[in-house]
Scaffold this motif. Structure first.
Motif, PDB file in Angstrom:
ATOM      1  N   HIS A  11     -12.266  26.960 -31.013  1.00  0.00           N
ATOM      2  CA  HIS A  11     -12.529  28.134 -30.177  1.00  0.00           C
ATOM      3  C   HIS A  11     -13.284  27.751 -28.910  1.00  0.00           C
ATOM      4  O   HIS A  11     -14.060  26.797 -28.906  1.00  0.00           O
ATOM      5  CB  HIS A  11     -13.341  29.172 -30.962  1.00  0.00           C
ATOM      6  N   ALA A  12     -13.059  28.536 -27.852  1.00  0.00           N
ATOM      7  CA  ALA A  12     -13.736  28.289 -26.578  1.00  0.00           C
ATOM      8  C   ALA A  12     -13.936  29.610 -25.845  1.00  0.00           C
ATOM      9  O   ALA A  12     -13.225  30.592 -26.100  1.00  0.00           O
ATOM     10  CB  ALA A  12     -12.922  27.328 -25.715  1.00  0.00           C
ATOM     11  N   PHE A  13     -14.907  29.603 -24.951  1.00  0.00           N
ATOM     12  CA  PHE A  13     -15.124  30.730 -24.042  1.00  0.00           C
ATOM     13  C   PHE A  13     -15.263  30.166 -22.639  1.00  0.00           C
ATOM     14  O   PHE A  13     -15.914  29.133 -22.445  1.00  0.00           O
ATOM     15  CB  PHE A  13     -16.392  31.526 -24.400  1.00  0.00           C
ATOM     16  N   ILE A  14     -14.677  30.836 -21.649  1.00  0.00           N
ATOM     17  CA  ILE A  14     -14.719  30.371 -20.264  1.00  0.00           C
ATOM     18  C   ILE A  14     -15.752  31.189 -19.503  1.00  0.00           C
ATOM     19  O   ILE A  14     -15.538  32.371 -19.223  1.00  0.00           O
ATOM     20  CB  ILE A  14     -13.338  30.483 -19.602  1.00  0.00           C
ATOM     21  N   ALA A  15     -16.876  30.569 -19.178  1.00  0.00           N
ATOM     22  CA  ALA A  15     -17.978  31.242 -18.486  1.00  0.00           C
ATOM     23  C   ALA A  15     -17.972  30.853 -17.021  1.00  0.00           C
ATOM     24  O   ALA A  15     -18.866  30.160 -16.533  1.00  0.00           O
ATOM     25  CB  ALA A  15     -19.308  30.895 -19.147  1.00  0.00           C
ATOM     26  N   ILE A  16     -16.940  31.301 -16.312  1.00  0.00           N
ATOM     27  CA  ILE A  16     -16.767  30.986 -14.884  1.00  0.00           C
ATOM     28  C   ILE A  16     -16.483  32.288 -14.151  1.00  0.00           C
ATOM     29  O   ILE A  16     -15.643  33.088 -14.587  1.00  0.00           O
ATOM     30  CB  ILE A  16     -15.621  29.976 -14.680  1.00  0.00           C
ATOM     31  N   GLY A  17     -17.170  32.499 -13.035  1.00  0.00           N
ATOM     32  CA  GLY A  17     -17.041  33.759 -12.304  1.00  0.00           C
ATOM     33  C   GLY A  17     -15.740  33.937 -11.550  1.00  0.00           C
ATOM     34  O   GLY A  17     -15.255  35.050 -11.404  1.00  0.00           O
ATOM     35  N   SER A  18     -15.139  32.864 -11.050  1.00  0.00           N
ATOM     36  CA  SER A  18     -13.900  32.962 -10.276  1.00  0.00           C
ATOM     37  C   SER A  18     -12.761  33.456 -11.158  1.00  0.00           C
ATOM     38  O   SER A  18     -12.411  32.824 -12.158  1.00  0.00           O
ATOM     39  CB  SER A  18     -13.533  31.599  -9.690  1.00  0.00           C
ATOM     40  N   ASN A  19     -12.162  34.585 -10.773  1.00  0.00           N
ATOM     41  CA  ASN A  19     -11.069  35.140 -11.561  1.00  0.00           C
ATOM     42  C   ASN A  19      -9.895  34.177 -11.656  1.00  0.00           C
ATOM     43  O   ASN A  19      -9.310  34.004 -12.726  1.00  0.00           O
ATOM     44  CB  ASN A  19     -10.609  36.472 -10.970  1.00  0.00           C
TER      45      ASN A  19
END
Length: 198
Positions: free
Chosen positions: A49-57
């Protein structure tokens, strides 16, 4: 913020962060393991599992596709201090920050961010990889196209449609439909630029 939210979920065990900056050793006391070149190996080691914590859509959408192609499943980061209706539908990899409200039959597309104190009212449809910034308020039946960014404190009246990859400036009040790939600002909001890129 995302690390804090994920730490509050007893079903999630955090392993570490991935970042391109080689000087980073940790983020919020979570170790930085290295860069994207480690992803395939981490998956092979059993991290699923992963989560993407990046603001750029755009970057968030691209990384979501990359992670899924490697076999990762995207988890969502849902603050225990948010309120989400039982009839709302949330896609994978969504972030819902503290104080956010998502009301009845709203749909939140995968990889979207509903940021601190933002409200999404009944039957809104938020597309993939959108960002509804802190303090924004969407009335009922609003449609927000894929990749759109609504700046801090944006207000949108009922039944408005905003096209894909639009950018709406902070504090704007949207009272009429907006086309895709536009930049719009003001009270009331008006289009100041149309773009050919996302």
């Amino acid at each position: 913020m995302v690390i804090d939210i994920l730490r509050a979920d007893p079903k999630i065990e955090l392993v570490g962060c991935i970042d391109k900056d080689p000087s980073l050793r940790s983020v919020a006391r979570l170790p930085v393991l290295g860069d994207d070149s480690l992803l395939a190996g981490l998956h092979a080691q059993g991290i699923q599992h992963a989560f993407i914590a990046i603001g750029s859509n755009r970057v968030r959408q691209q990384l979501g596709q990359q992670l899924e192609s490697l076999g990762f499943r995207l988890v969502s980061a849902i603050s225990p201090f948010s309120w989400i209706s039982d009839s709302a539908q949330l896609g994978d990899g969504v972030a819902v920050m503290p104080g956010a409200v998502i009301n009845a039959e709203a749909k939140i597309g995968r990889l979207s961010i509903i940021n601190t104190g933002a409200t999404v009212d009944h039957e809104c449809d938020i597309g993939e990889a959108c960002h509804i910034a802190p303090g924004s308020a969407l009335s009922g039946n609003v449609t927000v196209g894929k990749g759109t960014f609504l700046g801090t404190g944006t207000r949108v009246i009922d039944a408005i449609e905003i096209g894909p990859w639009a950018m709406v400036g902070a504090g704007s009040v949207v009272t009429r439909p907006l086309p895709g790939r536009c930049t719009a600002v003001g009270v009331p909001c008006r289009v100041i630029k149309l773009r050919t890129d996302d």
